[in-house]
Design a protein around this motif. Structure first.
Motif, PDB file in Angstrom:
ATOM      1  N   GLN A  31      38.812 -66.339 -37.599  1.00 54.11           N
ATOM      2  CA  GLN A  31      38.648 -67.400 -36.610  1.00 54.11           C
ATOM      3  C   GLN A  31      39.999 -67.950 -36.167  1.00 54.11           C
ATOM      4  O   GLN A  31      40.188 -68.276 -34.989  1.00 54.11           O
ATOM      5  CB  GLN A  31      37.776 -68.519 -37.172  1.00 54.11           C
ATOM      6  CG  GLN A  31      36.313 -68.169 -37.219  1.00 54.11           C
ATOM      7  CD  GLN A  31      35.462 -69.307 -37.773  1.00 54.11           C
ATOM      8  OE1 GLN A  31      35.972 -70.239 -38.373  1.00 54.11           O
ATOM      9  NE2 GLN A  31      34.163 -69.203 -37.553  1.00 54.11           N
ATOM     10  N   LEU A  32      40.935 -68.075 -37.103  1.00 52.44           N
ATOM     11  CA  LEU A  32      42.274 -68.527 -36.732  1.00 52.44           C
ATOM     12  C   LEU A  32      42.944 -67.542 -35.780  1.00 52.44           C
ATOM     13  O   LEU A  32      43.575 -67.942 -34.796  1.00 52.44           O
ATOM     14  CB  LEU A  32      43.131 -68.723 -37.984  1.00 52.44           C
ATOM     15  CG  LEU A  32      42.800 -69.921 -38.855  1.00 52.44           C
ATOM     16  CD1 LEU A  32      43.628 -69.891 -40.135  1.00 52.44           C
ATOM     17  CD2 LEU A  32      43.043 -71.212 -38.110  1.00 52.44           C
ATOM     18  N   ARG A  38      42.996 -66.701 -28.015  1.00 51.90           N
ATOM     19  CA  ARG A  38      42.434 -67.459 -26.893  1.00 51.90           C
ATOM     20  C   ARG A  38      43.494 -68.392 -26.303  1.00 51.90           C
ATOM     21  O   ARG A  38      43.663 -68.490 -25.089  1.00 51.90           O
ATOM     22  CB  ARG A  38      41.212 -68.235 -27.370  1.00 51.90           C
ATOM     23  CG  ARG A  38      40.406 -68.859 -26.283  1.00 51.90           C
ATOM     24  CD  ARG A  38      39.079 -69.495 -26.740  1.00 51.90           C
ATOM     25  NE  ARG A  38      39.010 -69.894 -28.141  1.00 51.90           N
ATOM     26  CZ  ARG A  38      38.379 -69.217 -29.102  1.00 51.90           C
ATOM     27  NH1 ARG A  38      37.775 -68.082 -28.813  1.00 51.90           N
ATOM     28  NH2 ARG A  38      38.343 -69.674 -30.337  1.00 51.90           N
ATOM     29  N   SER A  39      44.249 -69.071 -27.171  1.00 49.29           N
ATOM     30  CA  SER A  39      45.315 -69.967 -26.706  1.00 49.29           C
ATOM     31  C   SER A  39      46.408 -69.194 -25.978  1.00 49.29           C
ATOM     32  O   SER A  39      46.941 -69.661 -24.962  1.00 49.29           O
ATOM     33  CB  SER A  39      45.924 -70.725 -27.885  1.00 49.29           C
ATOM     34  OG  SER A  39      44.983 -71.588 -28.449  1.00 49.29           O
ATOM     35  N   ALA A  40      46.745 -68.022 -26.475  1.00 48.56           N
ATOM     36  CA  ALA A  40      47.758 -67.204 -25.809  1.00 48.56           C
ATOM     37  C   ALA A  40      47.280 -66.754 -24.433  1.00 48.56           C
ATOM     38  O   ALA A  40      48.059 -66.720 -23.473  1.00 48.56           O
ATOM     39  CB  ALA A  40      48.101 -65.988 -26.673  1.00 48.56           C
ATOM     40  N   GLY A  41      45.996 -66.429 -24.308  1.00 48.38           N
ATOM     41  CA  GLY A  41      45.441 -66.042 -23.007  1.00 48.38           C
ATOM     42  C   GLY A  41      45.484 -67.184 -22.008  1.00 48.38           C
ATOM     43  O   GLY A  41      45.862 -67.003 -20.843  1.00 48.38           O
ATOM     44  N   ILE A  42      45.108 -68.385 -22.457  1.00 47.89           N
ATOM     45  CA  ILE A  42      45.135 -69.555 -21.571  1.00 47.89           C
ATOM     46  C   ILE A  42      46.568 -69.868 -21.160  1.00 47.89           C
ATOM     47  O   ILE A  42      46.845 -70.164 -19.990  1.00 47.89           O
ATOM     48  CB  ILE A  42      44.474 -70.761 -22.265  1.00 47.89           C
ATOM     49  CG1 ILE A  42      42.970 -70.530 -22.401  1.00 47.89           C
ATOM     50  CG2 ILE A  42      44.745 -72.050 -21.501  1.00 47.89           C
ATOM     51  CD1 ILE A  42      42.258 -71.549 -23.262  1.00 47.89           C
ATOM     52  N   SER A  43      47.494 -69.775 -22.103  1.00 51.32           N
ATOM     53  CA  SER A  43      48.904 -70.017 -21.796  1.00 51.32           C
ATOM     54  C   SER A  43      49.427 -69.005 -20.775  1.00 51.32           C
ATOM     55  O   SER A  43      50.168 -69.359 -19.860  1.00 51.32           O
ATOM     56  CB  SER A  43      49.724 -69.947 -23.079  1.00 51.32           C
ATOM     57  OG  SER A  43      51.088 -70.082 -22.805  1.00 51.32           O
ATOM     58  N   GLY A  44      49.022 -67.755 -20.931  1.00 48.78           N
ATOM     59  CA  GLY A  44      49.420 -66.729 -19.966  1.00 48.78           C
ATOM     60  C   GLY A  44      48.868 -67.006 -18.575  1.00 48.78           C
ATOM     61  O   GLY A  44      49.561 -66.814 -17.574  1.00 48.78           O
ATOM     62  N   ASP A  45      47.628 -67.498 -18.504  1.00 46.98           N
ATOM     63  CA  ASP A  45      47.037 -67.858 -17.207  1.00 46.98           C
ATOM     64  C   ASP A  45      47.817 -68.992 -16.546  1.00 46.98           C
ATOM     65  O   ASP A  45      48.089 -68.953 -15.349  1.00 46.98           O
ATOM     66  CB  ASP A  45      45.575 -68.271 -17.377  1.00 46.98           C
ATOM     67  CG  ASP A  45      44.666 -67.109 -17.724  1.00 46.98           C
ATOM     68  OD1 ASP A  45      45.081 -65.943 -17.523  1.00 46.98           O
ATOM     69  OD2 ASP A  45      43.546 -67.370 -18.208  1.00 46.98           O
ATOM     70  N   TYR A  46      48.168 -70.014 -17.321  1.00 45.12           N
ATOM     71  CA  TYR A  46      48.943 -71.131 -16.764  1.00 45.12           C
ATOM     72  C   TYR A  46      50.320 -70.660 -16.298  1.00 45.12           C
ATOM     73  O   TYR A  46      50.794 -71.072 -15.232  1.00 45.12           O
ATOM     74  CB  TYR A  46      49.092 -72.254 -17.785  1.00 45.12           C
ATOM     75  CG  TYR A  46      47.952 -73.245 -17.763  1.00 45.12           C
ATOM     76  CD1 TYR A  46      47.858 -74.211 -16.771  1.00 45.12           C
ATOM     77  CD2 TYR A  46      46.965 -73.199 -18.723  1.00 45.12           C
ATOM     78  CE1 TYR A  46      46.811 -75.102 -16.747  1.00 45.12           C
ATOM     79  CE2 TYR A  46      45.904 -74.086 -18.707  1.00 45.12           C
ATOM     80  CZ  TYR A  46      45.834 -75.048 -17.715  1.00 45.12           C
ATOM     81  OH  TYR A  46      44.788 -75.924 -17.682  1.00 45.12           O
TER      82      TYR A  46
END
Length: 122
Positions: A31-32, A38-46
């Protein structure tokens, strides 16, 4: 002498408890990792959205105008141009440029700046 009391090893119950504890630990670690991905994907989108917004802002600084478009069928952008409330300068106007890049359901990045424009003489 009873032969069972002198044997070394684990009982079935001890083995099952150890496996249960180990499986809970493995699930937590997975889960970690998934949260990190997931956080890396969102950061890449931003990051991608900011790059697109800066590109559009550079174009708007050269030739300010109302415009809209899209990138990669995933990101949409809009450039808004409005008068900026400020004291009047002789022969010049201040315009506010706002570039908004949107993607996903509710994610967006907005950049804004001011540009001093010379008034056209008639």
């Amino acid at each position: 002498m009873d032969k069972r009391c002198c044997e070394n090893g684990f009982t079935l119950l001890e083995t099952i408890v150890a496996l249960a504890i180990m499986s809970v630990g493995i699930v937590l670690v997975l889960q970690l990792f998934s949260g990190g991905l997931r956080s890396a994907g969102i950061s890449g989108d931003y990051t991608t959205a900011v790059i697109y917004a800066r590109q559009i802002m550079e174009e708007q600084l050269l030739k300010p105008e109302q415009a809209a478009g899209s990138f990669d069928d995933r990101y949409t952008w809009q450039a808004d141009l409005s008068d900026f409330d400020s004291p009047e300068y002789v022969g010049a106007k201040i315009k506010k440029i706002v570039v908004t890049v949107r993607w996903g359901k509710a994610r967006s990045v907005e950049l804004s700046t001011l540009k001093l424009l010379q008034e056209e003489s008639n």
